[in-house]
Design an enzyme around this catalytic site. Sequence first.
Site, mmCIF file in Angstrom:
data_model
loop_
_atom_site.group_PDB
_atom_site.id
_atom_site.type_symbol
_atom_site.label_atom_id
_atom_site.label_comp_id
_atom_site.label_asym_id
_atom_site.label_seq_id
_atom_site.Cartn_x
_atom_site.Cartn_y
_atom_site.Cartn_z
ATOM 1 N N GLY A 71 0.804 -1.225 0.000
ATOM 2 C CA GLY A 71 0.000 0.000 0.000
ATOM 3 C C GLY A 71 0.833 1.270 0.000
ATOM 4 C CB THR A 72 3.825 2.322 1.907
ATOM 5 O OG1 THR A 72 3.206 2.047 3.171
ATOM 6 C CG2 THR A 72 4.701 3.547 2.014
ATOM 7 C CG ASN A 147 -6.304 3.579 8.254
ATOM 8 O OD1 ASN A 147 -6.756 4.442 7.506
ATOM 9 N ND2 ASN A 147 -5.332 3.809 9.087
ATOM 10 C CD GLN A 175 -7.219 -1.208 6.505
ATOM 11 O OE1 GLN A 175 -7.938 -2.194 6.691
ATOM 12 N NE2 GLN A 175 -6.048 -1.073 7.087
ATOM 13 C CB SER A 195 -1.531 -3.704 1.149
ATOM 14 O OG SER A 195 -0.515 -4.279 1.916
ATOM 15 C CG HIS A 197 0.076 -6.565 5.332
ATOM 16 N ND1 HIS A 197 -0.201 -6.135 6.593
ATOM 17 C CD2 HIS A 197 0.456 -5.467 4.636
ATOM 18 C CE1 HIS A 197 0.017 -4.823 6.673
ATOM 19 N NE2 HIS A 197 0.415 -4.401 5.483
ATOM 20 C CB THR A 233 14.184 -9.934 -9.301
ATOM 21 O OG1 THR A 233 15.364 -9.591 -10.021
ATOM 22 C CG2 THR A 233 13.866 -11.407 -9.496
ATOM 23 C CB CYS A 326 3.831 6.187 19.443
ATOM 24 S SG CYS A 326 5.022 6.774 20.624
HETATM 25 C C1 LIG Z 1 -5.467 2.778 4.255
HETATM 26 C C2 LIG Z 1 -4.067 2.287 4.210
HETATM 27 N N1 LIG Z 1 -3.267 2.681 3.207
HETATM 28 C C3 LIG Z 1 -2.003 2.261 3.100
HETATM 29 C C4 LIG Z 1 -1.459 1.404 4.033
HETATM 30 C C5 LIG Z 1 -0.035 0.943 3.869
HETATM 31 O O1 LIG Z 1 -0.011 -0.364 3.372
HETATM 32 P P1 LIG Z 1 1.311 -1.268 3.514
HETATM 33 O O2 LIG Z 1 1.358 -1.716 4.940
HETATM 34 O O3 LIG Z 1 1.104 -2.394 2.566
HETATM 35 O O4 LIG Z 1 2.472 -0.421 3.123
HETATM 36 C C6 LIG Z 1 -2.247 0.972 5.110
HETATM 37 C C7 LIG Z 1 -1.664 0.091 6.156
HETATM 38 O O5 LIG Z 1 -2.033 0.177 7.305
HETATM 39 C C8 LIG Z 1 -3.585 1.434 5.191
HETATM 40 O O6 LIG Z 1 -4.384 1.049 6.195
#
Ligand SMILES: Cc1ncc(COP(=O)(O)O)c(C=O)c1O
Length: 390
Positions: A71-72, A147, A175, A195, A197, A233, A326
Amino acid sequence: MRRVYMDANATTPLLPEVVEAMCPYWTEHFGNASSIHQHGQQARTAVDRARETMARFFNCHDAEVVFNSGGTEGDNTAIFGLLHPGDHFITTSIEHSAILEAAKRMARFGVETTFVTPQSSGLIDPNDILRAIRPETRLISVMLANNETGVLQPVEEIGKIAAATGAFFHIDAVQGAGKVEFDVRRFGCHLLSISAHKMHGPKGIGAMFVRKGTPVNPLLVGGSHERRQRAGTENVPSIVGLAKAAELAMHSLDDGTIYRLGKLRDRLEAGVLELAGTGVNGIDADGKPVPRAANTTNIWFDNLEGEALVIALDLKGVSVSGGSACHSGATEPSHVLMAMGLDKNRARASLRFSLLKTATEADVDHVLRVVPAAVEHLRALSPVAAGTLG
Ligand SMILES: Cc1ncc(COP(=O)(O)O)c(C=O)c1O
């Protein structure tokens, strides 16, 4: 002690089918998908199959799927890959930090961002997006599901606004994946990030829908992987795991699992709300919950410290998240809840319960046994309740 994990929006465990699908690609089928020999071709076939699955998941063409690290990376790619000095960017103040921090960085390169604030329900009003449009607006980015609250944003309406004004539209759907039917054509987006996970797949892998013809500059350059949109890769086992998780997610939407999950969440929520001095973050003016991801509820508790409750529940075998994060060693109330207009104390005293799709009635029973006792105990001790906190 029984342990119940109710923090699925933080991450989820791999389902056994996902582990099983991935395993051979670490050992027998370890080839590099760019190699022309048999080993390479096995890996290539696996990546191609995974791409077909993701194309079904998104409802797009295979060539519009780009595998990445999650996601990031997807969020960053939309922003760094599309915006140029002098452009205007519209997003919301309740996005994930992967969007907010990227927007902050772009300010240094002459990109101005408008952060649209939500209504007190947590919903973004599409008219506020429309009002923020300028001639130089190049990109709009709005999340599908928040989220923290699970609130589902009106992405289809925002997609229509983007189409009418000629702006590109990115959806952070991290999400929403596995909880909401995807159809990138219906959403009207040019880019969409997910994402693995968050939907019972492995960490560090994700995918992006990139509509054909969208001029995104790649973040990573090097080899010609992913049609030159993302060099490096291919992480074949993880790509296979992502696709398996996506396939299972599509089943879960079709076979009533997600509907059942919504009912479980509702029972959990109703049980917690029986406690005095509690309420849901994500309700409209009539006190009704707005559309939310089926697995999430975010609840405030008056007269206690949210962090203390997270710890107390953890000691009783329940994993949840609090409404604060935090930052640089200090505990700050959630930017999402603050943007919805909660005061600092209420934002700090809010908890997110996010259920795994494998959650059971017994999990909910356990949480409903533990929460009231923990809340009553903390309230009896709390300097907030006693009014001695100042
Ligand atoms: C809404 C949202 N965007 C992006 C991310 C980032 O995803 P990743 O953990 O795969 O980098 C998250 C992760 O908590 C998320 O909740």
